[in-house]
Design a protein around this motif. Structure first.
Motif, PDB file in Angstrom:
ATOM      1  N   LEU A  28       0.858  -1.179   0.000  1.00 27.20           N
ATOM      2  CA  LEU A  28       0.000   0.000   0.000  1.00 27.20           C
ATOM      3  C   LEU A  28       0.895   1.229   0.000  1.00 27.20           C
ATOM      4  O   LEU A  28       1.627   1.472   0.959  1.00 27.20           O
ATOM      5  N   HIS A  29       0.862   1.987  -1.086  1.00 26.40           N
ATOM      6  CA  HIS A  29       1.695   3.183  -1.212  1.00 26.40           C
ATOM      7  C   HIS A  29       1.058   4.360  -0.480  1.00 26.40           C
ATOM      8  O   HIS A  29      -0.114   4.319  -0.100  1.00 26.40           O
ATOM      9  N   ALA A  30       1.818   5.418  -0.296  1.00 24.62           N
ATOM     10  CA  ALA A  30       1.357   6.600   0.437  1.00 24.62           C
ATOM     11  C   ALA A  30       0.151   7.257  -0.220  1.00 24.62           C
ATOM     12  O   ALA A  30      -0.710   7.814   0.461  1.00 24.62           O
ATOM     13  N   ASP A  31       0.058   7.165  -1.536  1.00 21.66           N
ATOM     14  CA  ASP A  31      -1.066   7.794  -2.241  1.00 21.66           C
ATOM     15  C   ASP A  31      -2.280   6.873  -2.336  1.00 21.66           C
ATOM     16  O   ASP A  31      -3.267   7.217  -2.976  1.00 21.66           O
ATOM     17  N   GLY A  32      -2.226   5.686  -1.728  1.00 23.21           N
ATOM     18  CA  GLY A  32      -3.355   4.763  -1.730  1.00 23.21           C
ATOM     19  C   GLY A  32      -3.312   3.731  -2.844  1.00 23.21           C
ATOM     20  O   GLY A  32      -4.178   2.861  -2.900  1.00 23.21           O
ATOM     21  N   GLN A  33      -2.323   3.796  -3.714  1.00 21.54           N
ATOM     22  CA  GLN A  33      -2.189   2.817  -4.795  1.00 21.54           C
ATOM     23  C   GLN A  33      -1.713   1.485  -4.236  1.00 21.54           C
ATOM     24  O   GLN A  33      -0.953   1.439  -3.270  1.00 21.54           O
ATOM     25  N   LEU A  34      -2.161   0.402  -4.847  1.00 24.03           N
ATOM     26  CA  LEU A  34      -1.790  -0.948  -4.433  1.00 24.03           C
ATOM     27  C   LEU A  34      -0.884  -1.581  -5.475  1.00 24.03           C
ATOM     28  O   LEU A  34      -1.003  -1.299  -6.674  1.00 24.03           O
ATOM     29  N   ALA A  35       0.013  -2.457  -5.018  1.00 25.09           N
ATOM     30  CA  ALA A  35       0.885  -3.204  -5.923  1.00 25.09           C
ATOM     31  C   ALA A  35       1.107  -4.590  -5.340  1.00 25.09           C
ATOM     32  O   ALA A  35       1.189  -4.760  -4.123  1.00 25.09           O
TER      33      ALA A  35
ATOM     34  N   GLN B 230     -10.697  -6.160  -4.546  1.00 28.78           N
ATOM     35  CA  GLN B 230     -11.452  -7.171  -5.277  1.00 28.78           C
ATOM     36  C   GLN B 230     -10.633  -7.701  -6.460  1.00 28.78           C
ATOM     37  O   GLN B 230     -10.609  -8.901  -6.720  1.00 28.78           O
ATOM     38  N   ASP B 231      -9.964  -6.805  -7.186  1.00 28.92           N
ATOM     39  CA  ASP B 231      -9.111  -7.237  -8.299  1.00 28.92           C
ATOM     40  C   ASP B 231      -7.937  -8.073  -7.797  1.00 28.92           C
ATOM     41  O   ASP B 231      -7.520  -9.028  -8.443  1.00 28.92           O
ATOM     42  N   PHE B 232      -7.387  -7.711  -6.641  1.00 23.83           N
ATOM     43  CA  PHE B 232      -6.295  -8.481  -6.051  1.00 23.83           C
ATOM     44  C   PHE B 232      -6.758  -9.891  -5.738  1.00 23.83           C
ATOM     45  O   PHE B 232      -6.087 -10.866  -6.053  1.00 23.83           O
TER      46      PHE B 232
ATOM     47  N   LEU C  95      -8.743  -1.084   3.424  1.00 28.20           N
ATOM     48  CA  LEU C  95      -8.188  -2.180   2.626  1.00 28.20           C
ATOM     49  C   LEU C  95      -8.335  -3.504   3.363  1.00 28.20           C
ATOM     50  O   LEU C  95      -8.753  -4.508   2.780  1.00 28.20           O
ATOM     51  N   ALA C  96      -8.002  -3.513   4.640  1.00 24.62           N
ATOM     52  CA  ALA C  96      -8.125  -4.744   5.424  1.00 24.62           C
ATOM     53  C   ALA C  96      -9.577  -5.198   5.498  1.00 24.62           C
ATOM     54  O   ALA C  96      -9.871  -6.392   5.399  1.00 24.62           O
ATOM     55  N   ARG C  97     -10.480  -4.253   5.650  1.00 21.58           N
ATOM     56  CA  ARG C  97     -11.910  -4.591   5.705  1.00 21.58           C
ATOM     57  C   ARG C  97     -12.371  -5.193   4.378  1.00 21.58           C
ATOM     58  O   ARG C  97     -13.081  -6.200   4.355  1.00 21.58           O
ATOM     59  N   ALA C  98     -11.936  -4.604   3.254  1.00 22.75           N
ATOM     60  CA  ALA C  98     -12.322  -5.120   1.940  1.00 22.75           C
ATOM     61  C   ALA C  98     -11.741  -6.512   1.703  1.00 22.75           C
ATOM     62  O   ALA C  98     -12.412  -7.383   1.139  1.00 22.75           O
ATOM     63  N   LEU C  99     -10.506  -6.745   2.136  1.00 17.80           N
ATOM     64  CA  LEU C  99      -9.894  -8.067   1.967  1.00 17.80           C
ATOM     65  C   LEU C  99     -10.599  -9.100   2.831  1.00 17.80           C
ATOM     66  O   LEU C  99     -10.772 -10.251   2.421  1.00 17.80           O
ATOM     67  N   ARG C 100     -11.013  -8.717   4.031  1.00 18.73           N
ATOM     68  CA  ARG C 100     -11.764  -9.640   4.882  1.00 18.73           C
ATOM     69  C   ARG C 100     -13.097 -10.005   4.268  1.00 18.73           C
ATOM     70  O   ARG C 100     -13.548 -11.146   4.368  1.00 18.73           O
ATOM     71  N   GLN C 101     -13.738  -9.057   3.623  1.00 19.63           N
ATOM     72  CA  GLN C 101     -15.015  -9.334   2.962  1.00 19.63           C
ATOM     73  C   GLN C 101     -14.840 -10.311   1.811  1.00 19.63           C
ATOM     74  O   GLN C 101     -15.741 -11.066   1.488  1.00 19.63           O
ATOM     75  N   GLU C 102     -13.662 -10.302   1.194  1.00 18.37           N
ATOM     76  CA  GLU C 102     -13.383 -11.239   0.105  1.00 18.37           C
ATOM     77  C   GLU C 102     -13.023 -12.631   0.626  1.00 18.37           C
ATOM     78  O   GLU C 102     -12.934 -13.567  -0.138  1.00 18.37           O
TER      79      GLU C 102
END
Length: 119
Positions: A60-67, A77-79, A107-114
């Protein structure tokens, strides 16, 4: 004629000593107010760490981008959709120091939902 003798003025060192003493007492009292750590506690040593993220982490980058593995990821969801089946249900997240805490929590909440859980 007599010479008028100049008297040497003494420095007010007593006042300075009092101030220093009061500061000493203040810092002694302030340091005893904090609860001491458990004597059996051994803190983590980070001096030997490389300082780089492991390759299988969601960054998780400082600007909110994921890699992930150096490739940009649009969302949690894409991850999850691109995650191989053999990866399991545990994901490691490495946030940038300047990343907002709210973004990390979302992000953690979204990953838990997945169906993933953090490590």
């Amino acid at each position: 004629m007599r010479r008028h003798r100049q008297s040497a003025r003494r420095e007010p060192t007593i006042a300075l000593i009092n101030v220093v003493f009061l500061m000493l007492v203040f810092f002694m009292v302030a340091s005893t107010l904090a609860q001491p750590l458990d004597p059996d506690l051994k803190l983590v040593r980070t001096s030997e760490l490389d300082g780089r993220a492991p390759p299988d982490t969601l960054v998780l980058h400082a600007d909110g981008q994921l890699a992930y593995r150096g490739e940009p990821v649009a969302s949690a969801q894409d991850f999850y959709a691109a995650l191989p089946d053999d990866e399991g249900e545990v994901v490691r997240i490495v946030p940038d120091e300047a990343a907002p805490a709210a973004t990390l929590v979302n992000l953690a909440r979204a990953l838990r939902q997945e169906g993933l859980r953090g490590c």
